[in-house]
Motif scaffolding. Sequence first.
Motif, PDB file in Angstrom:
ATOM      1  N   VAL A 236       0.865  -1.183   0.000  1.00  0.00           N
ATOM      2  CA  VAL A 236       0.000   0.000   0.000  1.00  0.00           C
ATOM      3  C   VAL A 236       0.897   1.227   0.000  1.00  0.00           C
ATOM      4  O   VAL A 236       1.820   1.334   0.819  1.00  0.00           O
ATOM      5  CB  VAL A 236      -0.941   0.013   1.224  1.00  0.00           C
ATOM      6  N   LEU A 237       0.649   2.140  -0.932  1.00  0.00           N
ATOM      7  CA  LEU A 237       1.409   3.379  -1.024  1.00  0.00           C
ATOM      8  C   LEU A 237       0.575   4.528  -0.486  1.00  0.00           C
ATOM      9  O   LEU A 237      -0.547   4.759  -0.946  1.00  0.00           O
ATOM     10  CB  LEU A 237       1.789   3.680  -2.480  1.00  0.00           C
ATOM     11  N   ASP A 238       1.131   5.256   0.477  1.00  0.00           N
ATOM     12  CA  ASP A 238       0.487   6.465   0.995  1.00  0.00           C
ATOM     13  C   ASP A 238       1.152   7.661   0.329  1.00  0.00           C
ATOM     14  O   ASP A 238       2.302   7.984   0.623  1.00  0.00           O
ATOM     15  CB  ASP A 238       0.641   6.539   2.519  1.00  0.00           C
ATOM     16  N   LEU A 239       0.420   8.299  -0.580  1.00  0.00           N
ATOM     17  CA  LEU A 239       0.986   9.376  -1.395  1.00  0.00           C
ATOM     18  C   LEU A 239       0.562  10.748  -0.892  1.00  0.00           C
ATOM     19  O   LEU A 239      -0.539  10.905  -0.357  1.00  0.00           O
ATOM     20  CB  LEU A 239       0.519   9.227  -2.848  1.00  0.00           C
ATOM     21  N   PRO A 240       1.394  11.762  -1.108  1.00  0.00           N
ATOM     22  CA  PRO A 240       1.023  13.137  -0.739  1.00  0.00           C
ATOM     23  C   PRO A 240       0.112  13.737  -1.807  1.00  0.00           C
ATOM     24  O   PRO A 240      -0.006  13.190  -2.916  1.00  0.00           O
ATOM     25  CB  PRO A 240       2.374  13.864  -0.717  1.00  0.00           C
ATOM     26  N   PRO A 241      -0.497  14.884  -1.524  1.00  0.00           N
ATOM     27  CA  PRO A 241      -1.379  15.527  -2.507  1.00  0.00           C
ATOM     28  C   PRO A 241      -0.618  16.379  -3.514  1.00  0.00           C
ATOM     29  O   PRO A 241      -1.031  17.491  -3.850  1.00  0.00           O
ATOM     30  CB  PRO A 241      -2.292  16.380  -1.629  1.00  0.00           C
ATOM     31  N   ALA A 242       0.497  15.865  -3.988  1.00  0.00           N
ATOM     32  CA  ALA A 242       1.306  16.568  -4.985  1.00  0.00           C
ATOM     33  C   ALA A 242       1.204  15.812  -6.309  1.00  0.00           C
ATOM     34  O   ALA A 242       0.632  14.719  -6.374  1.00  0.00           O
ATOM     35  CB  ALA A 242       2.759  16.651  -4.530  1.00  0.00           C
ATOM     36  N   PHE A 243       1.778  16.392  -7.366  1.00  0.00           N
ATOM     37  CA  PHE A 243       1.730  15.727  -8.668  1.00  0.00           C
ATOM     38  C   PHE A 243       3.040  15.965  -9.411  1.00  0.00           C
ATOM     39  O   PHE A 243       3.084  16.454 -10.530  1.00  0.00           O
ATOM     40  CB  PHE A 243       0.546  16.232  -9.493  1.00  0.00           C
ATOM     41  N   GLY A 244       4.122  15.597  -8.730  1.00  0.00           N
ATOM     42  CA  GLY A 244       5.437  15.733  -9.315  1.00  0.00           C
ATOM     43  C   GLY A 244       5.931  14.412  -9.884  1.00  0.00           C
ATOM     44  O   GLY A 244       5.176  13.438 -10.012  1.00  0.00           O
ATOM     45  N   ALA A 245       7.212  14.372 -10.183  1.00  0.00           N
ATOM     46  CA  ALA A 245       7.795  13.179 -10.796  1.00  0.00           C
ATOM     47  C   ALA A 245       7.696  11.960  -9.889  1.00  0.00           C
ATOM     48  O   ALA A 245       7.464  10.837 -10.368  1.00  0.00           O
ATOM     49  CB  ALA A 245       9.253  13.458 -11.153  1.00  0.00           C
ATOM     50  N   LEU A 246       7.854  12.151  -8.584  1.00  0.00           N
ATOM     51  CA  LEU A 246       7.794  11.016  -7.664  1.00  0.00           C
ATOM     52  C   LEU A 246       6.389  10.424  -7.622  1.00  0.00           C
ATOM     53  O   LEU A 246       6.214   9.195  -7.643  1.00  0.00           O
ATOM     54  CB  LEU A 246       8.227  11.447  -6.262  1.00  0.00           C
ATOM     55  N   GLU A 247       5.379  11.279  -7.580  1.00  0.00           N
ATOM     56  CA  GLU A 247       4.003  10.800  -7.538  1.00  0.00           C
ATOM     57  C   GLU A 247       3.637  10.080  -8.843  1.00  0.00           C
ATOM     58  O   GLU A 247       2.964   9.048  -8.829  1.00  0.00           O
ATOM     59  CB  GLU A 247       3.038  11.960  -7.276  1.00  0.00           C
ATOM     60  N   ARG A 248       4.096  10.617  -9.967  1.00  0.00           N
ATOM     61  CA  ARG A 248       3.824   9.961 -11.250  1.00  0.00           C
ATOM     62  C   ARG A 248       4.515   8.595 -11.319  1.00  0.00           C
ATOM     63  O   ARG A 248       3.962   7.626 -11.841  1.00  0.00           O
ATOM     64  CB  ARG A 248       4.273  10.855 -12.409  1.00  0.00           C
ATOM     65  N   SER A 249       5.730   8.538 -10.792  1.00  0.00           N
ATOM     66  CA  SER A 249       6.438   7.265 -10.752  1.00  0.00           C
ATOM     67  C   SER A 249       5.674   6.242  -9.922  1.00  0.00           C
ATOM     68  O   SER A 249       5.566   5.065 -10.296  1.00  0.00           O
ATOM     69  CB  SER A 249       7.844   7.465 -10.177  1.00  0.00           C
ATOM     70  N   ALA A 250       5.135   6.684  -8.790  1.00  0.00           N
ATOM     71  CA  ALA A 250       4.391   5.781  -7.913  1.00  0.00           C
ATOM     72  C   ALA A 250       3.092   5.315  -8.557  1.00  0.00           C
ATOM     73  O   ALA A 250       2.716   4.139  -8.462  1.00  0.00           O
ATOM     74  CB  ALA A 250       4.106   6.476  -6.589  1.00  0.00           C
ATOM     75  N   LEU A 251       2.394   6.225  -9.210  1.00  0.00           N
ATOM     76  CA  LEU A 251       1.118   5.863  -9.833  1.00  0.00           C
ATOM     77  C   LEU A 251       1.314   4.814 -10.917  1.00  0.00           C
ATOM     78  O   LEU A 251       0.599   3.805 -10.964  1.00  0.00           O
ATOM     79  CB  LEU A 251       0.440   7.099 -10.411  1.00  0.00           C
ATOM     80  N   THR A 252       2.262   5.033 -11.811  1.00  0.00           N
ATOM     81  CA  THR A 252       2.439   4.100 -12.931  1.00  0.00           C
ATOM     82  C   THR A 252       3.089   2.789 -12.498  1.00  0.00           C
ATOM     83  O   THR A 252       3.040   1.806 -13.241  1.00  0.00           O
ATOM     84  CB  THR A 252       3.267   4.745 -14.054  1.00  0.00           C
ATOM     85  N   ALA A 253       3.654   2.746 -11.306  1.00  0.00           N
ATOM     86  CA  ALA A 253       4.198   1.498 -10.774  1.00  0.00           C
ATOM     87  C   ALA A 253       3.132   0.689 -10.046  1.00  0.00           C
ATOM     88  O   ALA A 253       3.332  -0.494  -9.766  1.00  0.00           O
ATOM     89  CB  ALA A 253       5.358   1.790  -9.821  1.00  0.00           C
ATOM     90  N   SER A 254       2.005   1.313  -9.740  1.00  0.00           N
ATOM     91  CA  SER A 254       0.945   0.662  -8.964  1.00  0.00           C
ATOM     92  C   SER A 254       0.017  -0.142  -9.864  1.00  0.00           C
ATOM     93  O   SER A 254      -0.205   0.200 -11.025  1.00  0.00           O
ATOM     94  CB  SER A 254       0.131   1.711  -8.203  1.00  0.00           C
ATOM     95  N   ASP A 255      -0.536  -1.189  -9.297  1.00  0.00           N
ATOM     96  CA  ASP A 255      -1.548  -1.955 -10.021  1.00  0.00           C
ATOM     97  C   ASP A 255      -2.896  -1.251  -9.998  1.00  0.00           C
ATOM     98  O   ASP A 255      -3.679  -1.365 -10.936  1.00  0.00           O
ATOM     99  CB  ASP A 255      -1.691  -3.351  -9.401  1.00  0.00           C
ATOM    100  N   GLU A 256      -3.142  -0.535  -8.922  1.00  0.00           N
ATOM    101  CA  GLU A 256      -4.442   0.116  -8.759  1.00  0.00           C
ATOM    102  C   GLU A 256      -4.290   1.385  -7.944  1.00  0.00           C
ATOM    103  O   GLU A 256      -3.460   1.454  -7.033  1.00  0.00           O
ATOM    104  CB  GLU A 256      -5.421  -0.834  -8.058  1.00  0.00           C
ATOM    105  N   VAL A 257      -5.084   2.395  -8.264  1.00  0.00           N
ATOM    106  CA  VAL A 257      -5.147   3.607  -7.463  1.00  0.00           C
ATOM    107  C   VAL A 257      -6.566   3.763  -6.939  1.00  0.00           C
ATOM    108  O   VAL A 257      -7.543   3.504  -7.652  1.00  0.00           O
ATOM    109  CB  VAL A 257      -4.720   4.856  -8.275  1.00  0.00           C
ATOM    110  N   ILE A 258      -6.667   4.146  -5.675  1.00  0.00           N
ATOM    111  CA  ILE A 258      -7.953   4.401  -5.033  1.00  0.00           C
ATOM    112  C   ILE A 258      -7.969   5.858  -4.597  1.00  0.00           C
ATOM    113  O   ILE A 258      -7.013   6.335  -3.970  1.00  0.00           O
ATOM    114  CB  ILE A 258      -8.167   3.487  -3.813  1.00  0.00           C
TER     115      ILE A 258
END
Length: 253
Positions: free
Chosen positions: A122-144
């Motif tokens: 489970v990834l707990d992400l911040p409310p940002a939309f930078g390179a790190l967040e994009r990396s995390a999203l595309t590495a995930s199987d699912e986003v909620i």
Amino acid sequence: MKTIALYLRKGGTGKTSLAVSLAAELARKAPPVILVDLDPQGNASAWIGPEALRAELAGVLLKETDLKQAVIQTGFTGLDIVPTAGLGGQLNLFSETKAQQQPFCIRNLLKTAAELGYRYCVLDLPPAFGALERSALTASDEVITPIMGDAFGVDGLEIFADNLKQVREDMDTEKPAYKRIIVNAIDGRIPKHEKILDEIKTSAPDFHIYAIPVDPVFRKAQTAGLAIQELNGAKPDTKSEIHRLAEDIIKDI
């Protein structure tokens, strides 16, 4: 290993409370589970992690340490965490200076986590939309997406849908799947909350909707350094919806 990201480009929606609670519920049903604290504030780590950290997520991303050394057992059986130090931590530094050059940094981290034997992440992400967040999203199987039961929450969903489409196009991937929305802090005594919940169900008929009530158990759990599953007094709807969410994720395999 299946990876689930809790994300919305908006603060105050309860992402950390829900990420920790979902991770703990998955750990009850299908251990072992690893929670990765990708928020520079380190709130999840402060909640269920130890006071003193021997290593943090940023150290792994900066290649100063390996993942196995950074992983810490929580007090909840079957649940480990990769912590972020919060104040004084280096995750912001990595996000601002290195993440752009390492678009697959989270994918590589998750590959190592899978090799360590975890069934869920489970990834707990911040409310940002930078390179790190994009990396995390595309590495995930699912986003909620967790939203609040108000008009601003609905606006946040529309922004997120646009962001997700762009990320998928930029990274040439169909990941992550997006089919679940959590409507958080619903108060049944407020007609507007019920109206917003009905509107979301109507406007997103292909999504699974989970309604979490306003519940002081989350604050109590954070103060005690425990998962909500370890405390008495959670509202029945809170427990049943967290349970239903975890069961649905497990059944998807």
